[in-house]
Scaffold this motif. Structure first.
Motif, short mmCIF file in Angstrom:
data_model
loop_
_atom_site.label_atom_id
_atom_site.label_comp_id
_atom_site.label_asym_id
_atom_site.label_seq_id
_atom_site.Cartn_x
_atom_site.Cartn_y
_atom_site.Cartn_z
N MET A 26 0.80 -1.22 0.00
CA MET A 26 0.00 0.00 0.00
C MET A 26 0.83 1.27 0.00
N THR A 27 2.03 1.24 0.59
CA THR A 27 2.79 2.46 0.87
C THR A 27 2.97 3.40 -0.33
N LEU A 30 -0.61 4.97 -1.50
CA LEU A 30 -1.52 5.73 -0.64
C LEU A 30 -1.58 7.22 -0.99
N TYR A 33 -3.92 7.26 -3.80
CA TYR A 33 -5.26 6.92 -3.31
C TYR A 33 -5.93 8.12 -2.66
N LEU A 34 -5.20 8.80 -1.78
CA LEU A 34 -5.77 9.96 -1.08
C LEU A 34 -6.06 11.10 -2.05
N LEU A 49 -0.60 10.47 6.35
CA LEU A 49 0.27 9.30 6.31
C LEU A 49 1.23 9.25 7.48
N TYR A 90 -9.32 -0.11 6.43
CA TYR A 90 -9.16 0.55 5.14
C TYR A 90 -10.32 0.20 4.20
N ARG A 103 -5.66 4.62 9.84
CA ARG A 103 -4.23 4.61 9.51
C ARG A 103 -3.38 4.92 10.74
N PHE A 162 -8.62 0.07 -5.34
CA PHE A 162 -7.79 0.00 -4.14
C PHE A 162 -8.33 -1.02 -3.13
N ASN A 226 7.54 7.15 0.41
CA ASN A 226 6.17 7.64 0.35
C ASN A 226 5.88 8.54 -0.86
#
Length: 393
Positions: A26-27, A30, A33-34, A49, A90, A103, A162, A226
């Motif tokens: 996921m890292t 994300l 995704y956000l 995060l 999630y 999170r 996702f 990230n």
């Protein structure tokens, strides 16, 4: 020579793989995704995060105390159980606030599970093979780092869903929980510590300078891991290269850990750390100084080679300045330092990118890492040599 590859050691290795796989699938996605799901700005992405790293940072010092003071098998199973269960958060988070809450909460069991599992790897290993075991233990993490982002990017590019990625993370972490629950520990008497509760029960202060260095290096990796995908997409136009980047990085990590295992067995931790830090410094520099595919992918290989030497060396160094009943605290300290740096890096990287650019954020990373290397060669190396133990059981 005593056996290293026992069934218990391999089970702990697999559990470590599952923890890392579920995390790294996921890292790199994300931030995307956000941004896509909630329309989040860069600085808010960093704040959301960072909650994970901050919570892990807060609980890890207590993790060392808990692991050293209570039944390690029960602590391990409880932490891994909570870790896999919270992945369901999630799947049900329907707003940015709910996502941020899950999170942030998830960092707690993650921080405790990594301390408990890495300490278990030491406990189930013969004393004469422990330095070597720490080096090999990280390979399971490196393999996960190679596979997980690649799987995550592949699923995202072909489905743009996702939820599937979150389900994969949940299932893999559940497998790790099940395997770790079958590990058999040697019977260990819990000796009550009659000293007053103090900070040195949670942080190994005798290794404080090693921890300070690790904060700086964790900051650098926190920014890179990230913001790598979004930087490559916006700055370099590399949309599908994140998986390959982590694959190359992990290949370097695995090669350097295998190459460095013999040196660790011989106690040459300082040499491994020194060479690893210099290689990593070159990696962070060319990543931002050569903004094309050569610099991008070349930095991945070099960063893997550098961190693969540095990480097990630093972990062994801090364990070697601790007493045998402080192994959990030593592991907790080095992981806490990494989390602190990572959390600072995520917030800093998002803020610098929002007000300046991602290029400026990565130049900051190169500068911080160079300062960390300077501190290591001027002070940390001698700090360890003066404090290392030679009578480790």
């Amino acid at each position: 020579m005593e056996k290293l590859w026992t069934s218990n050691y391999m089970k702990v290795m697999f559990a470590n793989f599952s923890i890392a796989f579920a995390f790294y699938i996921m890292t790199p996605l994300l931030p995307i995704y956000l941004s896509e799901t909630f329309g989040t700005t860069k600085d808010v992405i960093g704040m959301v995060l960072s909650g994970y790293a901050i919570t892990a940072l807060l609980v890890r010092p207590f993790g060392g105390y808990i692991v050293d003071s209570f039944n390690r098998k029960k602590v391990l199973v409880l932490c891994l159980g909570l870790y896999f269960i919270l992945f369901s958060g999630y799947l049900i988070a329907g707003s940015l606030l709910m996502f941020a809450i899950f999170r942030t909460l998830h960092g707690g069991p993650y921080g405790l599970a990594t301390v408990a599992n890495s300490t278990a790897a030491i406990d189930v290993t013969a004393p004469s093979r422990r330095n070597e075991a720490v080096g090999y233990y990280g390979i399971s993490n490196n393999i996960a780092t190679a596979i997980a982002p690649t799987v995550g990017i592949f699923v995202y590019e072909h489905t743009h869903n996702f939820q599937i990625i979150f389900w994969i993370a949940l299932v893999v972490s559940a497998l790790g929980f099940w395997v770790d629950s079958t590990v058999k520990f040697c019977q260990r008497d819990i000796v009550p510590n009659k000293k007053k509760l103090s900070l040195d029960r949670f942080i190994l202060f005798k290794g404080w300078l090693l921890g300070l260095n690790m904060v700086m290096f964790g900051l650098c990796y926190g920014v890179l891991s990230n913001y790598l995908a979004i930087y490559g997409k916006e700055k370099l136009g590399i949309t599908g290269g994140t998986g390959l980047y982590f694959l190359l990085l992990s290949g370097g990590l695995i090669l350097s850990r295998l190459h460095g295992a013999k040196s660790l067995r011989e106690g040459k931790m300082v040499r491994n750390a020194s060479s690893g830090l210099l290689i990593s410094m070159v990696s962070y520099t060319i990543f931002v100084a050569i903004p094309n595919e050569i610099g991008y992918y070349g930095s991945a290989i070099l960063l893997g080679l550098g961190n693969g030497h540095m990480w097990p060396a630093f972990q062994n160094m801090i364990i070697n300045v601790a007493d045998h009943n402080e192994r959990g605290t030593a592991n907790s300290t080095i992981l806490t330092a990494w989390d602190l740096g990572s959390g600072i890096g995520i917030v800093m990287g998002g803020a610098v990118a929002e007000h300046f650019s991602y290029t400026a954020a990565f130049w900051s990373v190169a500068a911080v890492h160079a300062v960390g290397v300077l501190i290591y060669f001027c002070a940390t190396r001698q700090f360890f040599i003066k404090r290392r133990r030679v009578d480790l059981p």
